[in-house]
Design a protein around this motif. Structure first.
Motif, PDB file in Angstrom:
ATOM      1  N   UNK A   1      46.917  46.420  45.732  1.00 47.74           N
ATOM      2  CA  UNK A   1      47.730  45.146  45.100  1.00 47.74           C
ATOM      3  C   UNK A   1      47.488  45.068  43.687  1.00 47.74           C
TER       4      UNK A   1
ATOM      5  N   UNK B   1      33.881  43.320  44.917  1.00 46.67           N
ATOM      6  CA  UNK B   1      33.089  42.176  45.957  1.00 46.67           C
ATOM      7  C   UNK B   1      33.082  42.563  47.224  1.00 46.67           C
TER       8      UNK B   1
ATOM      9  N   UNK C   1      51.097  44.930  42.852  1.00 43.84           N
ATOM     10  CA  UNK C   1      51.495  43.418  42.822  1.00 43.84           C
ATOM     11  C   UNK C   1      51.844  42.981  41.379  1.00 43.84           C
ATOM     12  N   UNK C   2      50.880  43.846  40.349  1.00 41.80           N
ATOM     13  CA  UNK C   2      51.039  43.181  39.206  1.00 41.80           C
ATOM     14  C   UNK C   2      51.626  43.853  37.973  1.00 41.80           C
TER      15      UNK C   2
ATOM     16  N   UNK D   1      42.978  45.328  48.101  1.00 40.39           N
ATOM     17  CA  UNK D   1      42.915  44.921  46.623  1.00 40.39           C
ATOM     18  C   UNK D   1      43.169  45.951  45.440  1.00 40.39           C
TER      19      UNK D   1
ATOM     20  N   UNK E   1      36.331  36.172  34.163  1.00 43.63           N
ATOM     21  CA  UNK E   1      36.398  34.835  34.760  1.00 43.63           C
ATOM     22  C   UNK E   1      36.868  33.933  33.525  1.00 43.63           C
ATOM     23  N   UNK E   2      38.006  33.026  33.932  1.00 42.61           N
ATOM     24  CA  UNK E   2      38.657  32.194  32.978  1.00 42.61           C
ATOM     25  C   UNK E   2      39.299  32.585  31.876  1.00 42.61           C
TER      26      UNK E   2
ATOM     27  N   UNK F   1      54.756  38.908  45.045  1.00 42.59           N
ATOM     28  CA  UNK F   1      54.574  40.530  45.343  1.00 42.59           C
ATOM     29  C   UNK F   1      53.028  40.864  45.933  1.00 42.59           C
ATOM     30  N   UNK F   2      52.102  39.844  45.432  1.00 47.27           N
ATOM     31  CA  UNK F   2      50.814  40.230  45.833  1.00 47.27           C
ATOM     32  C   UNK F   2      50.209  38.973  46.730  1.00 47.27           C
TER      33      UNK F   2
ATOM     34  N   UNK G   1      46.186  39.860  36.395  1.00 50.73           N
ATOM     35  CA  UNK G   1      45.398  39.442  37.584  1.00 50.73           C
ATOM     36  C   UNK G   1      44.887  41.035  38.042  1.00 50.73           C
TER      37      UNK G   1
ATOM     38  N   UNK H   1      32.968  39.616  37.181  1.00 51.42           N
ATOM     39  CA  UNK H   1      33.324  38.305  37.190  1.00 51.42           C
ATOM     40  C   UNK H   1      33.184  37.693  35.716  1.00 51.42           C
ATOM     41  N   UNK H   2      31.834  38.117  35.357  1.00 43.07           N
ATOM     42  CA  UNK H   2      31.555  37.468  34.006  1.00 43.07           C
ATOM     43  C   UNK H   2      32.575  37.902  32.905  1.00 43.07           C
TER      44      UNK H   2
ATOM     45  N   UNK I   1      41.289  41.192  38.114  1.00 39.82           N
ATOM     46  CA  UNK I   1      40.869  40.071  38.917  1.00 39.82           C
ATOM     47  C   UNK I   1      40.911  40.712  40.402  1.00 39.82           C
ATOM     48  N   UNK I   2      41.991  41.610  40.724  1.00 37.63           N
ATOM     49  CA  UNK I   2      42.051  42.450  41.975  1.00 37.63           C
ATOM     50  C   UNK I   2      40.911  43.555  42.116  1.00 37.63           C
TER      51      UNK I   2
ATOM     52  N   UNK J   1      32.635  27.210  28.071  1.00 37.86           N
ATOM     53  CA  UNK J   1      33.770  27.283  27.102  1.00 37.86           C
ATOM     54  C   UNK J   1      33.950  25.959  26.460  1.00 37.86           C
TER      55      UNK J   1
ATOM     56  N   UNK K   1      29.797  43.504  40.432  1.00 31.41           N
ATOM     57  CA  UNK K   1      30.613  42.407  40.821  1.00 31.41           C
ATOM     58  C   UNK K   1      30.374  40.909  39.900  1.00 31.41           C
TER      59      UNK K   1
END
Lengths: 234, 212
Positions: free
Chosen positions: A97, A58, A101-102, A94, A42-43, B154-155, A48, A38-39, A51-52, B208, A34
């Protein structure tokens, strides 16, 4: 206490220790994956989807933390509903999704040309109910229903995961980027469903087997995320 | 005094609400959501009492498996309303979710400490750290995730449900440890999560800036 009883007690105690050890393994692997996930994401300006996937890892890790704490402090997981089911439900939601979703609508507009991929993907979700059917007579029906409910999002997620594995690239580079991740997630869903039953049945061999596979698949999920993210950039 | 939670609620929320009109927009928003957090605490206390009586469950089972779910759902409602009808800006949602969590934990902590006649100052401090950090972080995770999940219809729904599940499981881990008097372990887990979020908020953005 007679020697046989002592030996039986030691055997049970060792099994209990092995179970805690395996949960600890899953917890450590999940936590490291996890943080690493994230590393990676992230950013960064990536889909997405990733991300999911990391959020699913997680949620899975949190579930293992719950199991570890409950086993250590209470001895057993509560009979019937326990919050570990919610962790499974959240994790699979997750994963669902991530695709639904994406990316689902971007690559498939519902036209006839992609109908064969949709039809070919239909058997994939049925493996989850097949796992349920093959295990339901071993454990109490109450637990079986809770496991079934917890893995419902996994049934839908399996469809999308499989569909996006066999789907052609068609000028969408991100379909290629997420293929590896979808492949690992699909097996993760199956393994997690079997793990949920192994957790209840106290079949230590099955538990050992599914735990080790789940740990490997968790690492695979984050590794394929990393590969996907690299492909995404190019 | 029966239902002491209401006495304490009115003592804290009335001054807060009276001062709302005099505050600037950002401060007003935060103070409003702190008071809303207290309202969510009262609602979840009532629902938990009702569920506990009607389901006739043991206290340990209820605190570790049922109340985290109800509390997390109710705490997320104001954040969800804010995200749906007011704004989905990430910073604002983070502020709102922290305020709701803090408001919830303030009222809960006061009620627990006043209800325990033998409570020492150390208990109050420990409770402040574990409860305060816990509720703040659980709601923050939901709110932070909502800023991602809320960006697309959607999500939105599956993402939100999955987030509630995650924070409920975390809440349950915390409650299990606290129930068995493992306050330090509960605090250690919360501090780890807190440091991780701090790193994401400041550490990553600083790195960053350096690379830019």
């Amino acid at each position: 206490m007679c020697p046989l009883a002592l030996r039986a007690r030691a055997f049970v105690f060792n099994m209990f220790n092995l179970k805690i050890g395996l949960i600890l393994l899953l917890l450590v692997v999940g936590a490291v994956c996890f943080v690493y996930g994230v590393k990676i994401i992230y950013g960064k300006k990536i889909s997405p989807y990733f991300y999911f996937i990391v959020a699913a890892v997680g949620c899975f890790t949190m579930g293992k933390l719950y199991e570890l704490v409950t086993y250590c402090l209470m001895g057993v997981l509560p009979n019937g509903f326990n919050i570990g089911y919610l962790s499974c439900f959240g994790c699979m939601l997750f994963l669902f999704t991530a695709n639904y979703g994406t990316v689902a609508t971007f690559i498939d507009d519902g036209g006839l040309e992609f109908a064969k991929y949709r039809l070919l993907s239909l058997p994939a979700p049925f493996i989850v109910p097949i796992i349920h059917v093959s295990f339901y007579h071993i454990i109490p029906i109450k637990n079986s229903i809770f496991i079934l409910l917890a893995t419902v999002p996994g049934i839908f997620a399996a469809y999308y995961h499989f569909k996006h594995i066999i789907f052609p690239d068609m000028g969408f580079p991100f379909v290629k980027a997420i293929k590896g991740c979808n492949f690992v997630s699909l097996f993760f869903i199956y393994a997690y469903t079997v793990y949920m039953y192994a957790n209840i049945t106290d079949n230590i061999l099955l538990y050992l087997f599914t735990s080790v596979i789940l740990a490997g698949l968790t690492v695979g999920l984050v590794k394929s995320c990393k590969k996907g993210e690299e492909l995404w950039k190019t | 005094m029966e239902n002491i939670i209401y006495y304490i609620f009115f003592c804290i929320s009335i001054p807060l609400c009276l001062m709302l009109a005099l505050l600037e927009k950002k401060s007003r928003l935060l103070i409003f959501y702190v008071a809303t957090g207290m309202v969510t605490c009262i609602i979840s206390a009532e629902i938990n009492t009702f569920l506990k009586e009607s389901l006739s469950l043991t206290v340990t089972y209820f605190v570790t498996n049922i109340s985290p779910v109800t509390e997390e759902i109710i705490k997320l409602v104001p954040v969800l309303i804010h995200a749906m009808f007011v704004s989905r800006k990430r910073d604002e949602l983070i502020g709102v979710s922290i305020a709701v969590g803090v408001g919830f934990s303030v009222l809960e902590n006061i009620v627990y400490i006043t209800a325990d006649a033998k409570a020492l100052l150390g208990d109050a401090v420990l409770r402040g750290f574990t409860g305060g950090l816990g509720h703040g972080l659980f709601t923050l995770i939901s709110g932070y995730g909502l800023s991602f999940a809320g960006s697309k219809k959607r999500y939105f729904l599956p993402g939100t449900v999955a987030l509630i599940n995650t924070s409920a499981v975390m809440h349950s881990v915390h409650n299990t440890l606290v129930m068995k008097n493992h306050y330090i372990s509960a605090l250690a887990i919360l501090v780890l999560i807190y440091v991780f979020i701090l790193y994401l908020r400041y550490g990553v953005s600083t790195n960053k800036e350096k690379t830019v």
